[in-house]
Design a protein around this motif. Sequence first.
Motif, PDB file in Angstrom:
ATOM      1  N   HIS A   1      -6.197   8.415   2.421  1.00  0.00           N
ATOM      2  CA  HIS A   1      -4.885   8.708   1.837  1.00  0.00           C
ATOM      3  C   HIS A   1      -4.137   7.450   1.405  1.00  0.00           C
ATOM      4  O   HIS A   1      -2.997   7.533   0.963  1.00  0.00           O
ATOM      5  N   GLU A   2      -4.757   6.280   1.517  1.00  0.00           N
ATOM      6  CA  GLU A   2      -4.103   5.022   1.161  1.00  0.00           C
ATOM      7  C   GLU A   2      -4.594   4.522  -0.197  1.00  0.00           C
ATOM      8  O   GLU A   2      -5.758   4.712  -0.558  1.00  0.00           O
TER       9      GLU A   2
ATOM     10  N   GLN B   1       3.746   8.006  -1.969  1.00  0.00           N
ATOM     11  CA  GLN B   1       4.903   7.731  -1.121  1.00  0.00           C
ATOM     12  C   GLN B   1       4.730   6.382  -0.440  1.00  0.00           C
ATOM     13  O   GLN B   1       3.606   5.960  -0.163  1.00  0.00           O
ATOM     14  N   THR B   2       5.847   5.725  -0.145  1.00  0.00           N
ATOM     15  CA  THR B   2       5.770   4.532   0.701  1.00  0.00           C
ATOM     16  C   THR B   2       5.527   4.980   2.138  1.00  0.00           C
ATOM     17  O   THR B   2       6.073   5.992   2.585  1.00  0.00           O
TER      18      THR B   2
ATOM     19  N   PHE C   1     -14.265   6.460  -3.649  1.00  0.00           N
ATOM     20  CA  PHE C   1     -14.171   5.029  -3.365  1.00  0.00           C
ATOM     21  C   PHE C   1     -12.745   4.716  -2.951  1.00  0.00           C
ATOM     22  O   PHE C   1     -11.801   5.008  -3.686  1.00  0.00           O
ATOM     23  N   THR C   2     -12.579   4.160  -1.773  1.00  0.00           N
ATOM     24  CA  THR C   2     -11.237   3.889  -1.241  1.00  0.00           C
ATOM     25  C   THR C   2     -10.924   2.409  -1.118  1.00  0.00           C
ATOM     26  O   THR C   2      -9.866   2.050  -0.618  1.00  0.00           O
TER      27      THR C   2
ATOM     28  N   THR D   1       0.838  -1.197   0.000  1.00  0.00           N
ATOM     29  CA  THR D   1       0.000   0.000   0.000  1.00  0.00           C
ATOM     30  C   THR D   1       0.872   1.247   0.000  1.00  0.00           C
ATOM     31  O   THR D   1       1.860   1.317   0.717  1.00  0.00           O
ATOM     32  N   LEU D   2       0.499   2.226  -0.795  1.00  0.00           N
ATOM     33  CA  LEU D   2       1.170   3.521  -0.819  1.00  0.00           C
ATOM     34  C   LEU D   2       0.276   4.575  -0.186  1.00  0.00           C
ATOM     35  O   LEU D   2      -0.937   4.390  -0.060  1.00  0.00           O
ATOM     36  N   HIS D   3       0.893   5.691   0.217  1.00  0.00           N
ATOM     37  CA  HIS D   3       0.141   6.852   0.670  1.00  0.00           C
ATOM     38  C   HIS D   3       0.115   7.881  -0.457  1.00  0.00           C
ATOM     39  O   HIS D   3       1.050   7.965  -1.246  1.00  0.00           O
ATOM     40  N   MET D   4      -0.944   8.646  -0.508  1.00  0.00           N
ATOM     41  CA  MET D   4      -1.086   9.612  -1.588  1.00  0.00           C
ATOM     42  C   MET D   4      -1.351  11.005  -1.026  1.00  0.00           C
ATOM     43  O   MET D   4      -1.924  11.167   0.050  1.00  0.00           O
TER      44      MET D   4
END
Length: 220
Positions: free
Chosen positions: A146-147, A193-194, A139-140, A125-128
């Motif tokens: 933020h993931e 970002q990681t 939709f997440t 999973t990355l953060h945005m």
Amino acid sequence: HGNHLTAAAVVEQVHQVFGDRKVKFFLTGASSKVGWAVAQALRDRFGYEILCHSTDLGRRRFFREHGFASAATLSEGSAFSKYWIVGKYDLSVAGLIPQNAVAVVFSVPHPLGSRSDVRVIEAGTLHMDLQRLDRPRSFTNKLRAHEIFACHAASAVAAYRLERGASRIDEVGPVDPNEMDSWLEDAKYLGFQTPVFDRVEAEDEGVNSCVDRPRVVIVG
């Protein structure tokens, strides 16, 4: 299914939390596209020792031909290390991973929900940066706002590359360890970002192997 961005994110996550120490990892899902690229990158870049798991004899032979040790059972991994990289959804992992282990997981979903003693580091999973979006997310996929799964973020990177003139993006073939970092660089440019996790500190005995410790089972 597998893609360059997920593999690059897993490698960066592992190095972020373990650093340049000589660490031994047991890797499940090693023969998948992402798992195989991760194994090669972790060994060749950082000198980590990787024990690759597969129940298939031909795949274990393939690992050995490329200089990797192989394991046919999860129990071998339990004796080898308390640091696992889990790339396959296998419910047996929860029963056999060592007590108080650390698991870097890129299996979605991960199979360790029943093990509260295991430290789980999610690497798929990355953060945005939500400020980079032109509209709110609607939709997440059961993630926080933020993931985003790295494989989904890869589609944004692919679109960006097509806009820059790429004629074709082919993720059907194997993941190339020498090419995957460019995907993470483009993802960071786009606002991904990681996640940042606390580092795994070195243990007093200087090794993470479980082999040197007496292993006792008392059956009452």
